[in-house]
Design an enzyme around this catalytic site. Sequence first.
Site, short mmCIF file in Angstrom:
data_model
loop_
_atom_site.label_atom_id
_atom_site.label_comp_id
_atom_site.label_asym_id
_atom_site.label_seq_id
_atom_site.Cartn_x
_atom_site.Cartn_y
_atom_site.Cartn_z
N LYS A 124 -1.36 -5.20 8.45
CA LYS A 124 -1.11 -4.38 7.26
C LYS A 124 -2.43 -4.15 6.52
O LYS A 124 -3.15 -5.11 6.19
CB LYS A 124 -0.13 -5.09 6.33
CG LYS A 124 1.32 -4.93 6.77
CD LYS A 124 2.24 -5.71 5.89
CE LYS A 124 2.73 -4.95 4.69
NZ LYS A 124 3.69 -5.74 3.88
O1 G3P Z 1 7.06 -5.07 1.83
C1 G3P Z 1 6.65 -4.78 0.52
C2 G3P Z 1 7.30 -5.65 -0.46
O2 G3P Z 1 7.13 -6.99 -0.18
C3 G3P Z 1 7.01 -5.34 -1.88
O3 G3P Z 1 8.17 -5.64 -2.51
O4 G3P Z 1 9.64 -6.39 -4.25
O5 G3P Z 1 7.20 -6.90 -4.39
O6 G3P Z 1 8.02 -4.57 -4.74
P1 G3P Z 1 8.26 -5.88 -4.06
#
Ligand code: G3P
Length: 307
Positions: A124
């Site tokens: 990533k």
């Molecule tokens: O895969 C991306 C993710 O982990 C971000 O999620 O919930 O931190 O916005 P969030």
Amino acid sequence: MFEILQTKANTHSRRIRMDESRPTASKKLAHPSARGPLIFADTAVIEDIKPLYDAGIVSGVTTNPSLIKKAGATNQAQAIKIAKDLIAMTCPNPTLLELTELTEEAMVAQAIEFAGWGDNVVIKVPVGGYKAVDDCFDAYTGLKVIKRLWEKDIRCAATLVFNSTQALWAANAGACFVAPFIGRLGDYLYSNDHPERKSGNSLYWIEDHKNSNGDQNVSNSEYVASGGERKDIGPRLIQEISTIFTNYDIHTQVLAASFRNFSQITECLLAGADILTVPSNLLEQVCEHPLTSKGMATFYQDSKVFI
Ligand code: G3P
């Protein structure tokens, strides 16, 4: 309500199936969802993923530094152990690991190291934002790293994608996946639309948390059901990217990320996402519909007649 465009006829033709995702060799019965969208687990907690993985619900894992920290890592050795355990558990399906280095050469070197941990590793790479860390940094670092990794046959996922142009740049640089963060995008706009409300967790505001039976309604609220570009911003972004990629036969997979609720999952599927990466708390809850539980309890009671 989110408007579904009728432009998805060619979506399947550009979608690359990851051979490893639905093992069917030696099977007479073809897998019915062999060309369906994949679900990844968006967590680094192995205990959360294992049952979902064993049940065939998920076929890959996405991580980032915040998720690895949340899984308990407090130092480099622990972070590496968590990453390697995930790679071993998901093999041959993908585990996505995010680079932590911030300069081009260091990122490429780190990506080569991570890729050496398993053939199922996908790197990533933050698509941009480097100047937010240091004003002297090059804004194109992520894209340059993606290009160099593609040249080395290392699969990349561009992460922290918030518009379709970023997604196209990343695909042209050589990313095999792009990860739009639809929940964060929705949160951002929601907190601007409703600054009086708590930000951070809902494009879909739940006015009535429980009905008279004590069940929680987590479907579309009036807020999203009333439609409109700003309200549908996450799924709309998925639809834009998916349509652009379909129009130009770009085989980069649209990996929708940062989910807050079930409605977003459905809408991203309708919008043409290739893969959804879903946090484990949501993945688990999908099985537990109150009517499913009620039906199960009745069937269980009535099944005693057979004993
Ligand atoms: O895969 C991306 C993710 O982990 C971000 O999620 O919930 O931190 O916005 P969030």
